[in-house]
Design a protein around this motif. Structure first.
Motif, PDB file in Angstrom:
ATOM      1  N   GLY A 278       0.785  -1.234   0.000  1.00  0.00           N
ATOM      2  CA  GLY A 278       0.000   0.000   0.000  1.00  0.00           C
ATOM      3  C   GLY A 278       0.811   1.276   0.000  1.00  0.00           C
ATOM      4  N   THR A 279       2.137   1.164  -0.001  1.00  0.00           N
ATOM      5  CA  THR A 279       2.989   2.352  -0.101  1.00  0.00           C
ATOM      6  C   THR A 279       2.661   3.094  -1.397  1.00  0.00           C
ATOM      7  N   GLN A 280       2.658   4.434  -1.325  1.00  0.00           N
ATOM      8  CA  GLN A 280       2.343   5.233  -2.513  1.00  0.00           C
ATOM      9  C   GLN A 280       3.529   6.096  -2.901  1.00  0.00           C
ATOM     10  N   LYS A 281       3.858   6.077  -4.186  1.00  0.00           N
ATOM     11  CA  LYS A 281       4.988   6.863  -4.702  1.00  0.00           C
ATOM     12  C   LYS A 281       4.463   7.936  -5.641  1.00  0.00           C
ATOM     13  N   PHE A 282       4.930   9.166  -5.426  1.00  0.00           N
ATOM     14  CA  PHE A 282       4.499  10.300  -6.225  1.00  0.00           C
ATOM     15  C   PHE A 282       5.699  10.894  -6.958  1.00  0.00           C
ATOM     16  N   LEU A 283       5.501  11.211  -8.225  1.00  0.00           N
ATOM     17  CA  LEU A 283       6.470  11.993  -8.979  1.00  0.00           C
ATOM     18  C   LEU A 283       5.834  13.349  -9.232  1.00  0.00           C
ATOM     19  N   PHE A 284       6.498  14.410  -8.784  1.00  0.00           N
ATOM     20  CA  PHE A 284       5.980  15.766  -8.904  1.00  0.00           C
ATOM     21  C   PHE A 284       6.868  16.585  -9.831  1.00  0.00           C
ATOM     22  N   SER A 285       6.246  17.513 -10.567  1.00  0.00           N
ATOM     23  CA  SER A 285       7.008  18.479 -11.348  1.00  0.00           C
ATOM     24  C   SER A 285       7.003  19.821 -10.624  1.00  0.00           C
ATOM     25  N   LEU A 286       8.083  20.582 -10.809  1.00  0.00           N
ATOM     26  CA  LEU A 286       8.197  21.917 -10.254  1.00  0.00           C
ATOM     27  C   LEU A 286       7.927  22.945 -11.356  1.00  0.00           C
ATOM     28  N   HIS A 287       7.861  24.210 -10.993  1.00  0.00           N
ATOM     29  CA  HIS A 287       7.471  25.238 -11.966  1.00  0.00           C
ATOM     30  C   HIS A 287       8.470  25.385 -13.114  1.00  0.00           C
ATOM     31  N   ASP A 288       9.727  24.943 -12.890  1.00  0.00           N
ATOM     32  CA  ASP A 288      10.750  25.080 -13.925  1.00  0.00           C
ATOM     33  C   ASP A 288      11.006  23.785 -14.685  1.00  0.00           C
ATOM     34  N   GLY A 289      10.156  22.778 -14.456  1.00  0.00           N
ATOM     35  CA  GLY A 289      10.294  21.521 -15.182  1.00  0.00           C
ATOM     36  C   GLY A 289      11.100  20.461 -14.471  1.00  0.00           C
ATOM     37  N   ASN A 290      11.764  20.803 -13.371  1.00  0.00           N
ATOM     38  CA  ASN A 290      12.466  19.795 -12.585  1.00  0.00           C
ATOM     39  C   ASN A 290      11.474  18.831 -11.949  1.00  0.00           C
ATOM     40  N   MET A 291      11.967  17.645 -11.584  1.00  0.00           N
ATOM     41  CA  MET A 291      11.126  16.606 -10.993  1.00  0.00           C
ATOM     42  C   MET A 291      11.644  16.208  -9.615  1.00  0.00           C
ATOM     43  N   VAL A 292      10.714  15.896  -8.719  1.00  0.00           N
ATOM     44  CA  VAL A 292      11.082  15.358  -7.414  1.00  0.00           C
ATOM     45  C   VAL A 292      10.144  14.206  -7.066  1.00  0.00           C
ATOM     46  N   GLU A 293      10.592  13.373  -6.140  1.00  0.00           N
ATOM     47  CA  GLU A 293       9.812  12.212  -5.719  1.00  0.00           C
ATOM     48  C   GLU A 293       9.458  12.307  -4.242  1.00  0.00           C
ATOM     49  N   SER A 294       8.319  11.713  -3.903  1.00  0.00           N
ATOM     50  CA  SER A 294       7.885  11.621  -2.507  1.00  0.00           C
ATOM     51  C   SER A 294       7.203  10.276  -2.308  1.00  0.00           C
ATOM     52  N   VAL A 295       7.219   9.805  -1.069  1.00  0.00           N
ATOM     53  CA  VAL A 295       6.630   8.499  -0.764  1.00  0.00           C
ATOM     54  C   VAL A 295       5.723   8.628   0.460  1.00  0.00           C
ATOM     55  N   LEU A 296       4.544   8.041   0.375  1.00  0.00           N
ATOM     56  CA  LEU A 296       3.615   7.945   1.512  1.00  0.00           C
ATOM     57  C   LEU A 296       3.647   6.522   2.038  1.00  0.00           C
ATOM     58  N   MET A 297       3.963   6.391   3.324  1.00  0.00           N
ATOM     59  CA  MET A 297       4.029   5.079   3.971  1.00  0.00           C
ATOM     60  C   MET A 297       3.045   5.050   5.134  1.00  0.00           C
ATOM     61  N   LYS A 298       2.258   4.002   5.214  1.00  0.00           N
ATOM     62  CA  LYS A 298       1.239   3.908   6.254  1.00  0.00           C
ATOM     63  C   LYS A 298       1.695   2.946   7.354  1.00  0.00           C
ATOM     64  N   TYR A 299       1.669   3.452   8.572  1.00  0.00           N
ATOM     65  CA  TYR A 299       2.046   2.653   9.738  1.00  0.00           C
ATOM     66  C   TYR A 299       0.920   2.700  10.763  1.00  0.00           C
ATOM     67  N   LYS A 300       1.039   1.862  11.781  1.00  0.00           N
ATOM     68  CA  LYS A 300       0.043   1.871  12.856  1.00  0.00           C
ATOM     69  C   LYS A 300       0.029   3.212  13.585  1.00  0.00           C
ATOM     70  N   HIS A 301       1.212   3.849  13.659  1.00  0.00           N
ATOM     71  CA  HIS A 301       1.299   5.112  14.393  1.00  0.00           C
ATOM     72  C   HIS A 301       0.862   6.317  13.565  1.00  0.00           C
ATOM     73  N   GLY A 302       0.561   6.129  12.275  1.00  0.00           N
ATOM     74  CA  GLY A 302       0.101   7.234  11.445  1.00  0.00           C
ATOM     75  C   GLY A 302       0.713   7.191  10.055  1.00  0.00           C
ATOM     76  N   ASN A 303       0.390   8.209   9.273  1.00  0.00           N
ATOM     77  CA  ASN A 303       0.886   8.296   7.907  1.00  0.00           C
ATOM     78  C   ASN A 303       2.178   9.097   7.869  1.00  0.00           C
ATOM     79  N   SER A 304       3.204   8.508   7.270  1.00  0.00           N
ATOM     80  CA  SER A 304       4.515   9.148   7.176  1.00  0.00           C
ATOM     81  C   SER A 304       4.835   9.452   5.717  1.00  0.00           C
ATOM     82  N   VAL A 305       5.316  10.656   5.466  1.00  0.00           N
ATOM     83  CA  VAL A 305       5.701  11.045   4.114  1.00  0.00           C
ATOM     84  C   VAL A 305       7.201  11.279   4.070  1.00  0.00           C
ATOM     85  N   CYS A 306       7.844  10.702   3.079  1.00  0.00           N
ATOM     86  CA  CYS A 306       9.271  10.927   2.834  1.00  0.00           C
ATOM     87  C   CYS A 306       9.386  11.897   1.669  1.00  0.00           C
TER      88      CYS A 306
END
Length: 345
Positions: free
Chosen positions: A75-103
């Motif tokens: 169930g981990t979710q991976k996001f690829l985002f674009s920035l205003h200048d066309g650069n790209m970055v990645e983020s990850v949503l991980m679900k744990y018992k203690h809550g939702n953690s984003v990297c």
């Protein structure tokens, strides 16, 4: 400075200087950091003329979702985002018992050159603004409709190579007028920029620090991590001890296990000699293989044996649970894959 990177005090001063009523600042800040608007036009109770004047001096920067994957394994979710200048970055949503953690990522690319990491293969494009770090969290919370309670700054980039923006992002994220995430729910990872470890301990004493160690000695660490040519293990450990003494908080040492390189009994024993007696935790990470490098993941037997050697000397140790492997959840993999697929290398 862009709009979403401004503190409440800075935004208030700006609004007053523009000749607008002071309460507009609170309205706008709430739209940005609590309602998490994706565009200025969503601020329905702010006069267009006020926004026009504000945006002329302080642009609205954020991220735009390009790709979104959900792991069928966990169930981990991976996001690829674009920035205003066309650069790209990645983020990850991980679900744990203690809550939702984003990297989140702190830079577009990375210049640290760690040999086992996909993030550094394309080099550093630029630092992220505080708003662009924040907006990875905001976009994920908006997309999923679920509260983010924990943050890990361990994605693409070296956070301490973008130090002031990192500290400002933390200030904004923990603001009572924003998402009000606890400092204690934030972990920042560094490859070991020693002077910034001291500064970070003094400025953010409630934030958890993780140091990417990956080797028990200078010789091996220099082969894996170029930063080791600038700061020795002794200097790094001295800074780590300063952090634990100043903050009273436990430090985490990240140790990626590479088959036949740093996963033997003698490496575990040397690591113990480095960290024993410290208020620390060792996080063992079976390395993620990437096609551009010849590193292989340690065998399960070697990982278990390494862990047991540390445990017998009363070192707190865990093996990181692998998450989202089927969606390229490791740092830098999705960004690089997208550039290859779109012909933008």
């Amino acid at each position: 400075m862009d709009l979403k990177s401004m503190t409440m005090e800075e935004l208030t001063d700006c609004i007053v200087e523009l000749g607008e009523k002071k309460f507009r600042a609170k309205q706008i800040y709430g739209w940005l950091h609590q309602k998490l608007v994706r565009s200025p036009e969503e601020m329905s109770n702010v006069p267009a003329k006020c926004l026009e004047k504000l945006l002329k001096e302080h642009p609205f920067y954020g991220v735009e979702e390009v790709e979104h994957y959900v792991s069928k394994i966990d169930g981990t979710q991976k996001f690829l985002f674009s920035l205003h200048d066309g650069n790209m970055v990645e983020s990850v949503l991980m679900k744990y018992k203690h809550g939702n953690s984003v990297c989140i990522s702190s830079q577009a690319g990375c210049r640290m050159g760690c040999r086992f990491c996909a993030s550094t293969l394309l080099g550093l494009s630029r630092n992220l603004y505080p708003s662009e770090m924040l907006d990875q969290i905001y976009a994920i919370q908006k997309a999923t409709g679920e509260r983010v309670s924990h943050l890990v700054v361990m994605g693409t980039g070296e956070p301490f190579d973008n130090f002031e923006s990192l500290c400002r992002m933390i200030e904004l994220l923990c603001s009572p007028e924003g998402l009000n995430i606890s400092h204690r729910n934030i972990t920042v990872s560094t490859c070991g920029i020693v002077p910034k470890i001291y500064e970070f301990a003094d400025r953010n004493p409630q934030v958890t620090l993780a140091i990417s160690l990956h080797s028990p000695n200078d010789t091996m660490r220099k082969e894996l991590m170029p930063i080791a040519n600038k700061y020795s293990m002794d200097e790094l450990m001295k800074a780590a001890k300063y952090y634990t003494k100043t903050t009273g908080r436990r430090i985490t040492f990240e140790y990626s296990l590479v088959k036949g390189v740093n996963d033997k009994k003698e490496h575990a024993e040397e690591l113990i000699s480095r960290v024993k007696g410290m208020n620390c935790h060792v996080n063992l990470i079976p390395v993620n293989p990437i096609k551009e490098r010849d590193f292989e993941q340690s065998t399960q037997n070697n990982v278990t044996a390494f862990k047991h050697i540390l445990e017998r000397q009363h070192i707190q140790v865990t093996v990181r649970r692998e998450m989202g492997r089927d969606i390229q959840a490791a740092c830098g993999q999705l960004r690089k894959s997208y550039k290859e697929r779109s012909g933008n290398e």
